[in-house]
Write a protein that holds these residues in place. Structure first.
Motif, PDB file in Angstrom:
ATOM      1  N   GLY A 293      21.035  -2.467 -29.770  1.00  0.00           N
ATOM      2  CA  GLY A 293      21.282  -1.142 -29.220  1.00  0.00           C
ATOM      3  C   GLY A 293      22.464  -0.474 -29.876  1.00  0.00           C
ATOM      4  N   THR A 294      22.313   0.792 -30.223  1.00  0.00           N
ATOM      5  CA  THR A 294      23.398   1.552 -30.833  1.00  0.00           C
ATOM      6  C   THR A 294      24.205   2.237 -29.754  1.00  0.00           C
ATOM      7  OG1 THR A 294      22.079   1.979 -32.794  1.00  0.00           O
ATOM      8  CG2 THR A 294      23.957   3.407 -32.434  1.00  0.00           C
ATOM      9  N   GLY A 295      25.520   2.007 -29.775  1.00  0.00           N
ATOM     10  CA  GLY A 295      26.405   2.664 -28.832  1.00  0.00           C
ATOM     11  C   GLY A 295      27.209   3.739 -29.520  1.00  0.00           C
ATOM     12  N   GLN A 296      28.463   3.884 -29.124  1.00  0.00           N
ATOM     13  CA  GLN A 296      29.306   4.886 -29.742  1.00  0.00           C
ATOM     14  C   GLN A 296      29.586   4.478 -31.179  1.00  0.00           C
ATOM     15  OE1 GLN A 296      32.705   5.588 -27.294  1.00  0.00           O
ATOM     16  NE2 GLN A 296      31.502   5.830 -25.430  1.00  0.00           N
ATOM     17  N   THR A 297      30.071   5.419 -31.963  1.00  0.00           N
ATOM     18  CA  THR A 297      30.249   5.211 -33.402  1.00  0.00           C
ATOM     19  C   THR A 297      31.032   3.936 -33.670  1.00  0.00           C
ATOM     20  OG1 THR A 297      30.256   7.590 -33.706  1.00  0.00           O
ATOM     21  CG2 THR A 297      31.119   6.246 -35.509  1.00  0.00           C
ATOM     22  N   GLY A 298      30.447   3.073 -34.535  1.00  0.00           N
ATOM     23  CA  GLY A 298      31.134   1.861 -34.944  1.00  0.00           C
ATOM     24  C   GLY A 298      30.943   0.686 -34.008  1.00  0.00           C
TER      25      GLY A 298
ATOM     26  N   LEU B 294      12.546  -1.260 -30.941  1.00  0.00           N
ATOM     27  CA  LEU B 294      13.670  -0.957 -31.827  1.00  0.00           C
ATOM     28  C   LEU B 294      14.959  -1.590 -31.328  1.00  0.00           C
ATOM     29  CD1 LEU B 294      13.138   2.810 -32.759  1.00  0.00           C
ATOM     30  CD2 LEU B 294      12.635   0.783 -34.142  1.00  0.00           C
ATOM     31  N   ARG B 295      15.196  -1.503 -30.022  1.00  0.00           N
ATOM     32  CA  ARG B 295      16.405  -2.115 -29.465  1.00  0.00           C
ATOM     33  C   ARG B 295      16.375  -3.620 -29.674  1.00  0.00           C
ATOM     34  NH1 ARG B 295      15.089   1.064 -24.035  1.00  0.00           N
ATOM     35  NH2 ARG B 295      15.697   3.176 -24.680  1.00  0.00           N
ATOM     36  N   ALA B 296      15.184  -4.218 -29.519  1.00  0.00           N
ATOM     37  CA  ALA B 296      15.067  -5.658 -29.687  1.00  0.00           C
ATOM     38  C   ALA B 296      15.289  -6.081 -31.136  1.00  0.00           C
ATOM     39  CB  ALA B 296      13.698  -6.125 -29.201  1.00  0.00           C
TER      40      ALA B 296
ATOM     41  N   GLU C 113      20.259   6.366 -20.867  1.00  0.00           N
ATOM     42  CA  GLU C 113      19.616   6.072 -22.147  1.00  0.00           C
ATOM     43  C   GLU C 113      20.577   5.350 -23.082  1.00  0.00           C
ATOM     44  OE1 GLU C 113      18.050   9.707 -23.662  1.00  0.00           O
ATOM     45  OE2 GLU C 113      16.312   9.707 -22.319  1.00  0.00           O
ATOM     46  N   ALA C 114      21.847   5.753 -23.074  1.00  0.00           N
ATOM     47  CA  ALA C 114      22.840   5.079 -23.911  1.00  0.00           C
ATOM     48  C   ALA C 114      23.020   3.637 -23.466  1.00  0.00           C
ATOM     49  CB  ALA C 114      24.165   5.832 -23.858  1.00  0.00           C
ATOM     50  N   HIS C 115      23.157   3.411 -22.162  1.00  0.00           N
ATOM     51  CA  HIS C 115      23.322   2.048 -21.656  1.00  0.00           C
ATOM     52  C   HIS C 115      22.083   1.207 -21.907  1.00  0.00           C
ATOM     53  CE1 HIS C 115      26.792   3.085 -18.644  1.00  0.00           C
ATOM     54  NE2 HIS C 115      27.186   2.997 -19.902  1.00  0.00           N
ATOM     55  N   ALA C 116      20.912   1.817 -21.831  1.00  0.00           N
ATOM     56  CA  ALA C 116      19.676   1.080 -22.092  1.00  0.00           C
ATOM     57  C   ALA C 116      19.658   0.554 -23.518  1.00  0.00           C
ATOM     58  CB  ALA C 116      18.469   1.984 -21.839  1.00  0.00           C
ATOM     59  N   GLU C 117      20.137   1.359 -24.454  1.00  0.00           N
ATOM     60  CA  GLU C 117      20.182   0.923 -25.855  1.00  0.00           C
ATOM     61  C   GLU C 117      21.258  -0.133 -26.054  1.00  0.00           C
ATOM     62  OE1 GLU C 117      20.519   4.145 -28.544  1.00  0.00           O
ATOM     63  OE2 GLU C 117      18.539   4.950 -28.080  1.00  0.00           O
TER      64      GLU C 117
END
Length: 273
Positions: free
Chosen positions: A227-232, A221-223, A105-109
Motif C-alpha cells: 500500500g502506498t501512503g504519504q510520500t516516501g 495491487l495492494r497485495a 481509501e488511504a488507510h486501506a492501501e
C-alpha cells in the motif's frame, strides 16, 4: 491651457461571479433541481459543480495522497443522496463524507484491507508506515538481466509463485497470470514502485479485458506492490518485494490477512474473456 482635458477611462474592473451554489441554500436548491427529471445527466450546472468540487477538495486530496478526481467522485456519491439535500448544511455533509472516504481509501492501501473495513477504526490495526528505502532494492532486482547461460528471464520463478498463490485462492489461472505479468512489466517500465502503483490503480485495461471488478483490481495491487501512503512511505511490503527480499511462498501463505483479502477479492470464472 484652455482646452478641457478628457478624463482617462478607468480600466474595467474584473468581475468574478461565484456560482450560485457555493452557499448552503444555493447548493440545496441546485440538488433539488438536479434530482428532478434526471438533471445529473443534462443540467449544464453539473460541469460547473465538478470544477468547484475539484478546487474545493484539492488540498484535502493531497493530504491523503489521493487524486483530486477521487475527491470529486466521493463528493458525487453523497451529493445524490436525499439526506444531503435535507441537511441543515449540505456542504458540511459533503465535506465530512469526502474527508472520511479519502482517509479510508488511504488507510486501506497502507494496511492492505478493504475500504469498508478501513472506515471502522476499531477494526484497523494502527500500524506505522515503514520507510520505502528498505524495499527499494527489489525494483532493481526485478529489472536485473538474467544470469548468463540461463534460459530464465529472471522473473519466471517470481511470476510462477505469485500466479500459484492467486490460483490457489480462487483466482482464475489465466486472469492471475495476465494480471501478474501486466503488473511486473509496468513496475519495470515505471522504475519506482510508487509510480507504478499510482498509474496502475487508474489503469482500466485489465478491468475491461477480464471484466475485473475495480475493488478486486485494487486489492490485488495492494497485495502485489504494497500500500502506498504519504510520500516516501509504505505501510506494508507487497508480495513481490517480500519474495525478492528472501521470503518464500510458504511465508506468504502463512499471512492470514493477505490470504483473506485476496480470497475475498477473487473475481470468479465470469471474468475469463
Amino acid at each position: 491651457m484652455g482646452e478641457a482635458t478628457a478624463a482617462m477611462p478607468h480600466p474595467p474592473r474584473a468581475i468574478t461571479t461565484a456560482p450560485g451554489f457555493t452557499g448552503a441554500e444555493g447548493l440545496r436548491a441546485l440538488l433539488e433541481r438536479l434530482a428532478r427529471e434526471d438533471g445529473w445527466r443534462s443540467d449544464p450546472a453539473v460541469a460547473q459543480l465538478v470544477g468547484v468540487l475539484r478546487e474545493k477538495y484539492a488540498l484535502l486530496a493531497r493530504k491523503w495522497d489521493r487524486h483530486p478526481d477521487e475527491a470529486v467522485s466521493a463528493a458525487f456519491v453523497v451529493l445524490r443522496a436525499e439526506a444531503t439535500r435535507r441537511a441543515r448544511d449540505p456542504w458540511a455533509v459533503v465535506t465530512d463524507a469526502v474527508a472520511k472516504t479519502l482517509k479510508a481509501e488511504a488507510h486501506a492501501e497502507w494496511l492492505l484491507i478493504s475500504t469498508d473495513r478501513a472506515r471502522r477504526p476499531g477494526l484497523v490495526a494502527q500500524e506505522r508506515p515503514v520507510r520505502t528505502s528498505g524495499d527499494e532494492e527489489y525494483l532493481t532486482r526485478i529489472a536485473a538481466p538474467a544470469v548468463t547461460g540461463s534460459d530464465d528471464d529472471g522473473l519466471g520463478w517470481l511470476a510462477d509463485a505469485l500466479v500459484g498463490i492467486l490460483a490457489g485462492l480462487g483466482w482464475p489461472a489465466d486472469v492471475a497470470e495476465g494480471c501478474v505479468d501486466y503488473v511486473l512489466d509496468h513496475v519495470i517500465r515505471a522504475g519506482r514502485r510508487e509510480t507504478a502503483f499510482d498509474e496502475l490503480r487508474r489503469d482500466i485495461t485489465l478491468l475491461a479485458l477480464y471484466e475485473l471488478p475495480r475493488e478486486s483490481w485494487l486489492t490485488l495491487l495492494r497485495a502485489l506492490l504494497g500500500g502506498t501512503g504519504q510520500t516516501g512511505t509504505l505501510a506494508r511490503r507487497g508480495m513481490i518485494g517480500r519474495l525478492l527480499l528472501g521470503e518464500t511462498a510458504g511465508d506468504l501463505l502463512a499471512d492470514d490477512a493477505l490470504l483473506l483479502a485476496l480470497s475475498d477479492a477473487a473475481p470468479g470464472p465470469r471474468c475469463v474473456p
